[in-house]
Design a protein around this motif. Structure first.
Motif, PDB file in Angstrom:
ATOM      1  N   GLY A  55       0.778  -1.226   0.000  1.00 42.56           N
ATOM      2  CA  GLY A  55       0.000   0.000   0.000  1.00 42.56           C
ATOM      3  C   GLY A  55       0.809   1.275   0.000  1.00 42.56           C
ATOM      4  O   GLY A  55       0.277   2.348   0.297  1.00 42.56           O
ATOM      5  N   VAL A  56       2.100   1.197  -0.309  1.00 45.29           N
ATOM      6  CA  VAL A  56       2.937   2.395  -0.366  1.00 45.29           C
ATOM      7  C   VAL A  56       3.574   2.500  -1.752  1.00 45.29           C
ATOM      8  O   VAL A  56       3.838   1.494  -2.411  1.00 45.29           O
ATOM      9  CB  VAL A  56       4.039   2.390   0.711  1.00 45.29           C
ATOM     10  N   GLU A  57       3.818   3.729  -2.167  1.00 46.24           N
ATOM     11  CA  GLU A  57       4.478   3.993  -3.434  1.00 46.24           C
ATOM     12  C   GLU A  57       5.981   3.772  -3.271  1.00 46.24           C
ATOM     13  O   GLU A  57       6.564   4.159  -2.260  1.00 46.24           O
ATOM     14  CB  GLU A  57       4.189   5.440  -3.834  1.00 46.24           C
ATOM     15  N   LEU A  58       6.580   3.166  -4.263  1.00 45.62           N
ATOM     16  CA  LEU A  58       8.028   2.949  -4.270  1.00 45.62           C
ATOM     17  C   LEU A  58       8.662   3.991  -5.189  1.00 45.62           C
ATOM     18  O   LEU A  58       8.278   4.136  -6.351  1.00 45.62           O
ATOM     19  CB  LEU A  58       8.367   1.550  -4.758  1.00 45.62           C
ATOM     20  N   ILE A  59       9.648   4.723  -4.647  1.00 48.54           N
ATOM     21  CA  ILE A  59      10.244   5.851  -5.358  1.00 48.54           C
ATOM     22  C   ILE A  59      11.759   5.707  -5.327  1.00 48.54           C
ATOM     23  O   ILE A  59      12.339   5.375  -4.293  1.00 48.54           O
ATOM     24  CB  ILE A  59       9.827   7.175  -4.686  1.00 48.54           C
ATOM     25  N   GLY A  60      12.405   5.969  -6.441  1.00 46.58           N
ATOM     26  CA  GLY A  60      13.859   5.915  -6.511  1.00 46.58           C
ATOM     27  C   GLY A  60      14.448   7.308  -6.572  1.00 46.58           C
ATOM     28  O   GLY A  60      13.929   8.177  -7.276  1.00 46.58           O
ATOM     29  N   GLU A  61      15.528   7.543  -5.830  1.00 46.97           N
ATOM     30  CA  GLU A  61      16.202   8.841  -5.844  1.00 46.97           C
ATOM     31  C   GLU A  61      17.498   8.736  -6.642  1.00 46.97           C
ATOM     32  O   GLU A  61      18.286   7.808  -6.444  1.00 46.97           O
ATOM     33  CB  GLU A  61      16.496   9.327  -4.426  1.00 46.97           C
ATOM     34  N   PHE A  62      17.709   9.718  -7.526  1.00 50.79           N
ATOM     35  CA  PHE A  62      18.870   9.710  -8.408  1.00 50.79           C
ATOM     36  C   PHE A  62      19.531  11.074  -8.416  1.00 50.79           C
ATOM     37  O   PHE A  62      18.864  12.105  -8.327  1.00 50.79           O
ATOM     38  CB  PHE A  62      18.457   9.328  -9.835  1.00 50.79           C
ATOM     39  N   GLY A  63      20.860  11.075  -8.569  1.00 50.00           N
ATOM     40  CA  GLY A  63      21.629  12.308  -8.562  1.00 50.00           C
ATOM     41  C   GLY A  63      21.759  12.937  -9.931  1.00 50.00           C
ATOM     42  O   GLY A  63      20.922  12.741 -10.820  1.00 50.00           O
ATOM     43  N   GLU A  64      22.850  13.679 -10.124  1.00 45.33           N
ATOM     44  CA  GLU A  64      22.985  14.521 -11.306  1.00 45.33           C
ATOM     45  C   GLU A  64      23.598  13.811 -12.509  1.00 45.33           C
ATOM     46  O   GLU A  64      23.488  14.309 -13.630  1.00 45.33           O
ATOM     47  CB  GLU A  64      23.828  15.747 -10.960  1.00 45.33           C
ATOM     48  N   GLU A  65      24.251  12.680 -12.305  1.00 43.72           N
ATOM     49  CA  GLU A  65      25.029  12.106 -13.401  1.00 43.72           C
ATOM     50  C   GLU A  65      24.409  10.862 -14.021  1.00 43.72           C
ATOM     51  O   GLU A  65      24.799  10.459 -15.115  1.00 43.72           O
ATOM     52  CB  GLU A  65      26.443  11.753 -12.902  1.00 43.72           C
ATOM     53  N   GLY A  79      10.234  -1.910  -9.823  1.00 46.36           N
ATOM     54  CA  GLY A  79       8.809  -1.642  -9.743  1.00 46.36           C
ATOM     55  C   GLY A  79       8.493  -0.276  -9.148  1.00 46.36           C
ATOM     56  O   GLY A  79       7.537  -0.125  -8.379  1.00 46.36           O
ATOM     57  N   LEU A  80       9.283   0.736  -9.521  1.00 50.37           N
ATOM     58  CA  LEU A  80       9.088   2.082  -8.979  1.00 50.37           C
ATOM     59  C   LEU A  80       7.885   2.760  -9.638  1.00 50.37           C
ATOM     60  O   LEU A  80       7.633   2.582 -10.828  1.00 50.37           O
ATOM     61  CB  LEU A  80      10.330   2.935  -9.202  1.00 50.37           C
TER      62      LEU A  80
END
Length: 206
Positions: A55-65, A79-80
Motif C-alpha cells: 500500500g505504499v508507493e516505491l520511489i527511486g532517488e537519483f543524482g545529477e550524473e 517496480g518504482l
C-alpha cells in the motif's frame, strides 16, 4: 493511520524503517538508487524491502550524473512508481518525477514558469517540485512566496521539518506533501524512531 497531508520518507535502507513508515501512514518510500549519492542501496535491497510492505508507493532517488536510460531500467527492475531527481533529465522518463529546485526558482513567478516550460517535455509523465527548507532561514515573506507557488504546481517540502514546525508549515504553505528523512538502524532490527514518531504524531488527523 490518517495523516493531515501526504508523506514520503526518503533514505529507506532497512526493514525497520520500511515497515514503521508504512505502518504510520506514509504514502511512499524513497530509496537512494544512485551509487554516487550517500546511503545508496542496490535494486535487490529495494525488492527485498518492498516485499515486506504493502500500500505504499516505491520511489527511486537519483543524482545529477545517472543517465535516464539507467533510471528507466531501475524503474522497471524495482517496480518504482515515481523518481526523485536532483537535476533536469536529458530524456523522457517512464514515470512521474519529483524535482529538487532551488528556492529562488520556486518562489519567483517568472523563473518558475520558465523552469516548468523547459522541463515539461522530458517530464511529461508528471512533475512535482521539492523545496528543501532551512527553518532557521525562512522569513515570512519566503513562506508566503512558497504558499503562492503551491497554488500553481505540486510543491513538496523537505529539510528541517519537525514536530514543532510542521503544523505551521502546512497551515501557511499548504504543500502537496512532505518528504521526511529516514535513518539507520542501531543494529539489525533496532532503530530509534523518536524524532520521526513525533512528526507523524503531529500529523495525525483528530
Amino acid at each position: 493511520m490518517a495523516l493531515l497531508t501526504s508523506v514520503l520518507v526518503r533514505g529507506i535502507n532497512n526493514l525497520s524503517d520500511a515497515r514503521y513508515c508504512a505502518g504510520m501512514g506514509a504514502d511512499g518510500l524513497i530509496f537512494t538508487l544512485d551509487p554516487a549519492l550517500p546511503g545508496a542501496v542496490d535494486a535487490a535491497t529495494v525488492r527485498e524491502l518492498a516485499g515486506w510492505v504493502a500500500g505504499v508507493e516505491l520511489i527511486g532517488e537519483f543524482g545529477e550524473e545517472m543517465p535516464v536510460s539507467e533510471m528507466n531500467r531501475l524503474v522497471e527492475e524495482c517496480g518504482l512508481q515515481r523518481v526523485l531527481l536532483h537535476q533536469r533529465p536529458e530524456a523522457a522518463l517512464s514515470v512521474p518525477a519529483l524535482l529538487h529546485a532551488p528556492l529562488f526558482l520556486i518562489t519567483s513567478d517568472s523563473l518558475r514558469n520558465e523552469m516548468l516550460l523547459q522541463y515539461q517535455p522530458v517530464l511529461a509523465a508528471g512533475l512535482g517540485v521539492v523545496a528543501s527548507l532551512n527553518m532557521d532561514d525562512l522569513p515570512e515573506a519566503r513562506q508566503e512566496a512558497l504558499a503562492a507557488a503551491a497554488t500553481q504546481l505540486p510543491l513538496w517540502l523537505s529539510g528541517t521539518i519537525t514536530a514543532a514546525n510542521v503544523s505551521g508549515l502546512l497551515s501557511v504553505i499548504q504543500p502537496a506533501g512532505l518528504i521526511l528523512d529516514g535513518g539507520n538502524e542501531i543494529k539489525p532490527g533496532l532503530r530509534d524512531f523518536e524524532e520521526l514518531a513525533a512528526v507523524f504524531e503531529a500529523l495525525e488527523e483528530d
